[in-house]
Scaffold this active site. Structure first.
Site, short mmCIF file in Angstrom:
data_model
loop_
_atom_site.label_atom_id
_atom_site.label_comp_id
_atom_site.label_asym_id
_atom_site.label_seq_id
_atom_site.Cartn_x
_atom_site.Cartn_y
_atom_site.Cartn_z
CE LYS A 1 -1.88 1.55 4.24
NZ LYS A 1 -1.48 2.92 4.47
CG ASN A 2 2.29 2.54 3.51
OD1 ASN A 2 1.12 2.82 3.21
ND2 ASN A 2 2.66 2.32 4.75
NE ARG B 1 -0.97 11.50 6.90
CZ ARG B 1 -1.06 12.73 7.36
NH1 ARG B 1 -2.22 13.20 7.77
NH2 ARG B 1 0.00 13.51 7.41
CB CYS C 1 -5.18 5.65 10.69
SG CYS C 1 -5.65 4.22 9.71
CG ASP D 1 2.29 0.97 10.07
OD1 ASP D 1 1.23 1.56 10.24
OD2 ASP D 1 3.30 1.52 9.60
CB VAL E 1 6.44 6.32 14.75
CG1 VAL E 1 6.13 6.99 13.42
CG2 VAL E 1 7.72 5.50 14.65
N1 EPU Z 1 5.18 14.36 11.08
C1 EPU Z 1 5.20 15.70 11.40
N2 EPU Z 1 5.10 16.61 10.38
C2 EPU Z 1 4.98 16.23 9.07
C3 EPU Z 1 4.97 14.87 8.76
C4 EPU Z 1 5.07 13.93 9.78
O1 EPU Z 1 5.31 16.07 12.58
O2 EPU Z 1 4.88 17.11 8.19
C5 EPU Z 1 5.25 13.37 12.18
C6 EPU Z 1 3.95 12.56 12.27
O3 EPU Z 1 2.97 13.24 13.01
C7 EPU Z 1 4.41 11.29 12.93
C8 EPU Z 1 5.83 11.11 12.38
O4 EPU Z 1 6.23 12.39 11.88
O5 EPU Z 1 4.47 11.46 14.32
C9 EPU Z 1 5.93 10.07 11.27
O6 EPU Z 1 5.11 10.41 10.16
P1 EPU Z 1 5.48 10.00 8.66
O7 EPU Z 1 5.44 11.22 7.83
O8 EPU Z 1 6.73 9.19 8.67
O9 EPU Z 1 4.28 9.06 8.31
P2 EPU Z 1 3.32 9.10 7.03
O10 EPU Z 1 4.10 9.32 5.79
O11 EPU Z 1 2.16 10.00 7.29
C10 EPU Z 1 3.54 6.57 6.48
C11 EPU Z 1 2.59 5.43 6.32
C12 EPU Z 1 2.06 5.01 7.68
C13 EPU Z 1 3.26 4.61 8.54
C14 EPU Z 1 4.26 5.76 8.63
C15 EPU Z 1 5.53 5.38 9.38
C16 EPU Z 1 1.64 5.89 4.16
C17 EPU Z 1 0.44 6.26 3.37
N3 EPU Z 1 1.48 5.85 5.47
O12 EPU Z 1 2.78 7.63 7.05
O13 EPU Z 1 1.24 3.89 7.46
O14 EPU Z 1 2.81 4.28 9.82
O15 EPU Z 1 4.64 6.18 7.29
O16 EPU Z 1 6.17 4.31 8.74
O17 EPU Z 1 2.69 5.59 3.60
C18 EPU Z 1 -0.53 2.43 7.86
O18 EPU Z 1 -0.13 1.80 6.87
O19 EPU Z 1 -1.46 2.02 8.61
C19 EPU Z 1 0.08 3.70 8.17
C20 EPU Z 1 -0.41 4.55 9.08
#
Ligand code: EPU
Length: 455
Positions: A40-41, A114, A138, A327, A349
């Site tokens: 998915k990611n 997102r 989520c 995750d 995280v």
């Molecule tokens: N964060 C910030 N500011 C930002 C971006 C992120 O403070 O501008 C913080 C977030 O609030 C969080 C941390 O940084 O505390 C990590 O966020 P990250 O940006 O790494 O996560 P993401 O890109 O939003 C993706 C996956 C998530 C997975 C995380 C960590 C996708 C669509 N989602 O999220 O997947 O948990 O990376 O590996 O790729 C899931 O599959 O259920 C899921 C939530």
């Protein structure tokens, strides 16, 4: 909103029954074989990358999940022609007629996922402007987008916040930048990659996330003509190019789905062969799995998972790659309720990812969530007055209960807890699981799960 599925995809999806409420009869081990889908990611990000090409792209092993449908629909709103490829599970994405979309159409996707935030860079290159609706995903913490917007501004974008979303423009085009992320965010790293590949000049990204799905996105972009090098210490260099072509790519397997099935085998005392799972991307998970009393056998075509004896308590800290993924903790915690002793799971995280444990306690688990996790120097998320560490004391027999799914991974853990528990459970709101698990009910049935869709 447009139709999200083509006829063929709709037929395939129809094979999976839909439902929001499950009546689960627990106490049966899950046994058998499942095939893991493409990640998915990665899939959703690679779909966005197709916007950067001047010819069609082919993406293979695309999971049939709702996040993919949302991105597909958003691409279509922008004039990208998306069709099913000749190979089952493949998509052909043709961006040659991409146009600026009407705000109302884009707005129809508000709150659905997102991924739309990642449309910023490609749309700015293509059209000089972008409108991004309010984001979904989520509810596991604040999930701000400040890293994304700061990076886009450094590329030269003008960011305007509106009540319904964000409007971006790049009156003078985008240029390379020196960017240091305060935290190795997956999404922000992808944002920088998708923007820098076509920006004028060189971009140096420090503090980058290096998840396998990001490396796979880099592979996609390199196939398109991008020049990206990866240096030690989380540094990525991107030399902008004038044009990119389409790509042909097979998605990396979904590590999260594979880990979910592995923990389901542990929690239900079952035996599951996960076809398509690979060892390299799961090394950290496999270490913890073994320490917790899990047994696995890595084979050419997948990995088999089951208990290796009595389950043992572990201390786990979630982290960015190569650490233990955030995750992975939720389904593992279900198994840890059956381990003899005290396990500790630190979440570093997200600041709010233990909400799902309430339902496990309702089913008989003994999980106490503490606000304080690790000492400050080790924490990647700054200290906030929220939950951070879960202490699981076991073994505690699980019994059936009426529970409501809070989010994707937490919801999966409720489902396997219900399958492991004695008696009947009602699990509500399971529709959200289609965001990340393809044909979940079909796969569960094939593994011998006993449940009915009752709503
Ligand atoms: N964060 C910030 N500011 C930002 C971006 C992120 O403070 O501008 C913080 C977030 O609030 C969080 C941390 O940084 O505390 C990590 O966020 P990250 O940006 O790494 O996560 P993401 O890109 O939003 C993706 C996956 C998530 C997975 C995380 C960590 C996708 C669509 N989602 O999220 O997947 O948990 O990376 O590996 O790729 C899931 O599959 O259920 C899921 C939530």
């Amino acid at each position: 909103m447009k139709t999200l599925l083509s006829d063929e995809a709709a037929q395939a999806a129809a094979a999976e029954p839909a439902g929001e409420v499950l009546l689960v009869r627990g106490g049966r081990p899950l046994r058998g074989r499942v095939t893991v889908t493409g990640a998915k990611n990665l899939a959703t990000k690679a779909m966005v990358a197709s916007l950067l090409g001047d010819s069609p792209s082919t993406l293979r092993d695309v999971p049939q999940i709702s996040d993919v449908r949302v991105v597909r629909s958003l691409l279509e709103v922008h004039g990208v022609k998306v069709t099913d490829g000749a190979e089952p599970g493949s998509l052909v994405l043709d961006p040659t007629d991409a146009v600026s979309a009407h705000m109302e159409e884009i707005d129809a996707h508000a709150g659905a996922s997102r991924i739309p935030i990642l449309f910023c860079g490609p749309l700015l290159h293509l059209l000089g402007e972008a409108f991004i609706p309010d984001l979904g995903g989520c509810r596991i913490g604040d999930r701000p987008i400040n890293f994304h917007l700061d990076a886009l501004r450094q590329f030269g974008a003008v960011v305007e916040k509106l009540p319904t979303g964000i409007r971006l423009s790049a009156p003078e085009g985008l240029h390379g930048a020196n960017i240091e992320l305060p935290y190795p965010s997956v999404g922000a790293t992808e944002q920088v990659l998708l923007t820098a590949v076509r920006a004028a000049g060189v971009t140096e990204l420090r503090g980058a996330a290096i998840e396998p799905e990001i490396m796979d996105l880099i592979a996609v972009l390199q196939k398109m003509g991008a020049i990206i090098s990866y240096e030690p210490n989380r540094v990525i260099l991107i030399e902008g190019v004038d044009a990119l072509t389409g790509y042909d790519h097979r998605c990396i397997f979904d590590r999260n789905e594979a880990a979910s099935w592995a923990s389901a085998a542990l929690a239900t005392d079952g035996d599951i062969f996960v076809e398509g799972a690979k060892q390299q991307e799961m090394l950290t998970f496999l270490n913890i799995y073994r320490k917790a009393g899990g047994w696995f056998d890595v084979r050419e075509d997948g990995i088999q998972f089951r208990r290796g004896g009595p389950l043992k308590p572990v201390i786990v800290e979630t982290d960015v790659h190569p650490g233990f993924m955030t995750d992975w903790q939720q389904p593992l915690i279900v198994a840890l309720t059956q381990a003899e002793g005290e396990s500790v799971v630190h979440e570093t995280v997200y600041e709010n990812r233990f909400g799902f444990t309430d339902a496990l306690n309702k089913m008989g688990a003994s999980i106490v969530v503490h606000r304080d996790g690790l000492d400050a120097p080790y924490r990647r998320v700054p200290r906030r007055a929220l939950e951070q560490a879960a202490v699981v004391t076991g073994p505690t027999p699980l019994h059936g209960a009426d529970v409501v799914v809070p989010d994707l991974r937490g919801g999966y853990s409720h489902l396997i807890a219900a399958l492991a528990a004695d008696g009947e459970s009602t699990v509500r709101g399971v529709g959200i699981l289609s965001r990340g698990y393809e044909k979940l009910f079909t796969k569960l049935s094939a593994l011998g799960a006993d449940f009915d869709i009752v709503g």
